[in-house]
Design an enzyme around this catalytic site. Structure first.
Site, PDB file in Angstrom:
ATOM      1  N   ASN A   7      35.971   3.181 -42.375  1.00  0.00           N
ATOM      2  CA  ASN A   7      34.885   4.157 -42.495  1.00  0.00           C
ATOM      3  C   ASN A   7      34.693   4.458 -43.983  1.00  0.00           C
ATOM      4  OD1 ASN A   7      33.131   6.283 -42.423  1.00  0.00           O
ATOM      5  ND2 ASN A   7      34.361   7.553 -41.044  1.00  0.00           N
ATOM      6  N   ARG A  88      32.274   1.381 -39.737  1.00  0.00           N
ATOM      7  CA  ARG A  88      31.415   2.419 -39.178  1.00  0.00           C
ATOM      8  C   ARG A  88      30.136   2.454 -40.001  1.00  0.00           C
ATOM      9  NH1 ARG A  88      31.893   8.880 -39.667  1.00  0.00           N
ATOM     10  NH2 ARG A  88      30.198   9.355 -38.262  1.00  0.00           N
ATOM     11  N   HIS A 177      27.341  10.539 -33.655  1.00  0.00           N
ATOM     12  CA  HIS A 177      28.679  10.669 -33.052  1.00  0.00           C
ATOM     13  C   HIS A 177      28.830   9.719 -31.864  1.00  0.00           C
ATOM     14  CE1 HIS A 177      29.057  15.139 -34.448  1.00  0.00           C
ATOM     15  NE2 HIS A 177      29.683  14.352 -35.315  1.00  0.00           N
ATOM     16  N   HIS A 203      31.298  17.236 -28.226  1.00  0.00           N
ATOM     17  CA  HIS A 203      32.013  16.858 -29.457  1.00  0.00           C
ATOM     18  C   HIS A 203      31.826  18.029 -30.420  1.00  0.00           C
ATOM     19  CE1 HIS A 203      33.219  13.976 -32.784  1.00  0.00           C
ATOM     20  NE2 HIS A 203      32.687  14.987 -33.452  1.00  0.00           N
ATOM     21  N   ARG A 236      25.764  23.462 -40.643  1.00  0.00           N
ATOM     22  CA  ARG A 236      24.388  23.065 -40.327  1.00  0.00           C
ATOM     23  C   ARG A 236      23.781  24.035 -39.320  1.00  0.00           C
ATOM     24  NH1 ARG A 236      26.167  17.277 -38.808  1.00  0.00           N
ATOM     25  NH2 ARG A 236      26.467  16.283 -40.827  1.00  0.00           N
ATOM     26  N   ARG A 280      38.892  28.206 -38.113  1.00  0.00           N
ATOM     27  CA  ARG A 280      40.172  28.911 -38.260  1.00  0.00           C
ATOM     28  C   ARG A 280      40.020  30.132 -39.158  1.00  0.00           C
ATOM     29  NH1 ARG A 280      42.880  23.173 -39.350  1.00  0.00           N
ATOM     30  NH2 ARG A 280      40.812  23.003 -40.246  1.00  0.00           N
ATOM     31  N   GLU A 381      37.459   7.399 -32.671  1.00  0.00           N
ATOM     32  CA  GLU A 381      36.339   6.525 -33.060  1.00  0.00           C
ATOM     33  C   GLU A 381      36.850   5.210 -33.647  1.00  0.00           C
ATOM     34  OE1 GLU A 381      35.197  10.195 -34.932  1.00  0.00           O
ATOM     35  OE2 GLU A 381      33.095   9.699 -34.596  1.00  0.00           O
TER      36      GLU A 381
HETATM   37  P1  ADP Z   1      34.377  16.416 -38.674  1.00  0.00           P
HETATM   38  O1  ADP Z   1      34.889  15.067 -38.194  1.00  0.00           O
HETATM   39  O2  ADP Z   1      33.024  16.770 -38.153  1.00  0.00           O
HETATM   40  O3  ADP Z   1      34.556  16.684 -40.121  1.00  0.00           O
HETATM   41  P2  ADP Z   1      36.572  17.497 -37.095  1.00  0.00           P
HETATM   42  O4  ADP Z   1      36.289  16.982 -35.737  1.00  0.00           O
HETATM   43  O5  ADP Z   1      37.734  16.951 -37.830  1.00  0.00           O
HETATM   44  O6  ADP Z   1      35.272  17.510 -37.992  1.00  0.00           O
HETATM   45  O7  ADP Z   1      36.754  19.088 -36.979  1.00  0.00           O
HETATM   46  C1  ADP Z   1      37.095  19.856 -38.069  1.00  0.00           C
HETATM   47  C2  ADP Z   1      36.896  21.318 -37.722  1.00  0.00           C
HETATM   48  O8  ADP Z   1      37.677  21.646 -36.565  1.00  0.00           O
HETATM   49  C3  ADP Z   1      37.397  22.263 -38.802  1.00  0.00           C
HETATM   50  O9  ADP Z   1      36.401  22.504 -39.760  1.00  0.00           O
HETATM   51  C4  ADP Z   1      37.714  23.506 -38.016  1.00  0.00           C
HETATM   52  O10 ADP Z   1      36.581  24.322 -37.952  1.00  0.00           O
HETATM   53  C5  ADP Z   1      38.010  23.027 -36.615  1.00  0.00           C
HETATM   54  N1  ADP Z   1      39.439  23.171 -36.262  1.00  0.00           N
HETATM   55  C6  ADP Z   1      40.442  22.329 -36.554  1.00  0.00           C
HETATM   56  N2  ADP Z   1      41.613  22.819 -36.085  1.00  0.00           N
HETATM   57  C7  ADP Z   1      41.334  23.984 -35.477  1.00  0.00           C
HETATM   58  C8  ADP Z   1      42.105  24.987 -34.793  1.00  0.00           C
HETATM   59  N3  ADP Z   1      43.424  24.860 -34.634  1.00  0.00           N
HETATM   60  N4  ADP Z   1      41.463  26.059 -34.320  1.00  0.00           N
HETATM   61  C9  ADP Z   1      40.122  26.209 -34.484  1.00  0.00           C
HETATM   62  N5  ADP Z   1      39.342  25.309 -35.100  1.00  0.00           N
HETATM   63  C10 ADP Z   1      39.939  24.222 -35.599  1.00  0.00           C
END
Ligand code: ADP
Length: 393
Positions: A7, A88, A177, A203, A236, A280, A381
């Site tokens: 990726n 990807r 996605h 997702h 977003r 978080r 993925e």
């Molecule tokens: P992307 O691939 O879209 O960057 P991810 O699927 O890796 O995102 O998700 C990241 C997001 O998941 C973080 O920005 C956070 O908001 C959320 N996240 C990760 N761990 C936790 C948790 N333990 N509790 C709540 N939200 C979480």
């Protein structure tokens, strides 16, 4: 057979090497800050993670270091062992409904879609060129984020805008996605032991999208012409009334680029909470009764529940509701808030089980008497890219 799943972003390059068809991960890693100061990379092998600083001026340099690491770590004895590299690629427009071998003609075709994904496709392609140059004997394969959604019918993918916007400029819903929605929907059908099933996949990550999938084929999805549409996301806005844009331009003198930047990077959970795009951080503020964070959370849940309900109706009932990605996999309280709002459909959560399923654990979190099982399925993925590459070889 050894296959690399790649990726390549504008300043990063993530990879995993698989032994296929066993789907065993041999080594993985990420190169970060490519083309910037203080670049570095991390490699994970046999459960151990090593971080190294390196001058990564471009993707070529990163691929060169990657090859050296593969040889030094004895993951491979020679480059010829790598039979395929799967990439990807964010946008395949309406030309690619499946993964494809990246011949020179195909690459030229994909380069034409750079207008549709200016931040992503050029970076993805520079990764392809770097691997093509340095591992010329491997089959290079493109796997598109949009491909899984190419099964949408015209009455789902068209916008009610002048016909020419679509016919001349390609303005339609593409959806993104796709590899995650494909992985999760296939996995849940395996777990249900069914070939035919209606599934809704949520997702929920920093970016977020929901798909309605009938018998393995996507019939509708929340992201649109760009990933900015649909549910509220980390930074977003999701769906908004387009007239807000000229109105704010008139009030603030912001350019269209600045507005675009604010809707992409300063909106969503970050924009409403004023705290962070990371759930978080927002959770901590909610504990402190921070009103804007509570509101952001409420807006988020509302936007998801609305789409799940719509897709439940579009599918005429469902066999499973699935949660995946950062929030979907790790935030039981968000899953609970969503499912509690779906009780009129007979969908019910088991609070204790739901709390258990985090950090990569896969399984059912609904109660025994729920009309529909609710699953948590950690997305993958990379394995979809490796599988498609293996299949094409
Ligand atoms: P992307 O691939 O879209 O960057 P991810 O699927 O890796 O995102 O998700 C990241 C997001 O998941 C973080 O920005 C956070 O908001 C959320 N996240 C990760 N761990 C936790 C948790 N333990 N509790 C709540 N939200 C979480």
């Amino acid at each position: 057979m050894k296959i690399l799943s790649v990726n390549a972003g504008s300043s990063s390059l993530k990879f995993q090497m698989y032994e296929m068809p066993e789907e065993k991960v041999l080594i993985s890693g990420v190169f970060e800050r490519i083309g910037l100061d203080n670049s570095f990379y991390t490699i994970k092998i046999n459960g151990e993670k090593v971080k190294k600083e390196a001058d990564l001026s471009n993707h070529d340099v990163a691929v060169n270091i990657l090859i050296k690491e593969l040889l030094e770590n004895k993951t491979i004895d020679s480059l010829d062992e790598i039979k395929g590299v799967g990439h990807r690629i964010v946008h395949g427009a309406d030309k690619f409904s499946n993964s494809v071998i990246l011949t020179d003609d195909v690459i030229k075709e994909i380069e034409k879609f750079s207008d549709l994904a200016p931040l992503h496709n050029p970076a993805n392609i520079s990764g392809v060129y770097a691997f093509k140059k340095q591992i010329p004997n491997a089959v290079q394969v493109g796997c598109f984020d949009t491909a899984f959604h190419q099964t949408l019918k015209e009455d789902r993918f068209r916008y009610a805008v002048p016909d020419e916007w679509y016919t001349k400029y390609g303005v339609r819903k593409y959806g993104f996605h796709g590899m995650s929605h494909k992985y999760v929907s296939q996995r849940v059908m395996e777990l249900l032991d069914k070939d035919l099933a209606n599934v809704i996949v949520c997702h929920l990550g920093n970016g977020g999208s929901i798909s309605a999938i009938r018998d393995g084929k996507c019939i509708d999805t929340t992201m649109g012409f760009t990933p900015n549409a649909g549910i509220i996301m980390g930074s977003r806005c999701g769906d908004i009334d387009y007239s807000i844009i000229p109105y704010i331009m008139g009030k603030t003198n912001m350019s269209i680029t600045e507005i675009d930047n604010q809707l992409n990077k300063k909106s969503g959970m970050l924009g409403v909470s004023g705290v962070s795009s990371d759930f978080r951080d927002i959770d901590i503020k909610i504990e402190e009764n921070h009103k804007p964070s509570i509101l952001a959370n409420d807006l988020y849940i509302n936007s998801i529940v609305g789409y799940v309900a719509k897709y439940y109706v579009e599918l005429g009932g469902i066999d499973a509701l699935c949660f995946t990605a950062g929030v979907g996999e790790n935030a039981p309280h968000i899953r609970r808030m969503i499912v509690d709002r779906l009780s009129c459909l007979g969908i019910k959560i088991d609070k204790e089980k739901n709390d258990e399923f985090r950090f990569g654990k896969e399984g059912i979190v609904s109660s025994q008497d729920s009309k529909v099982p609710v699953f948590v399925i950690p997305t993958d993925e990379e394995v979809v890219i490796a599988r498609d590459t293996y299949d094409l070889i």
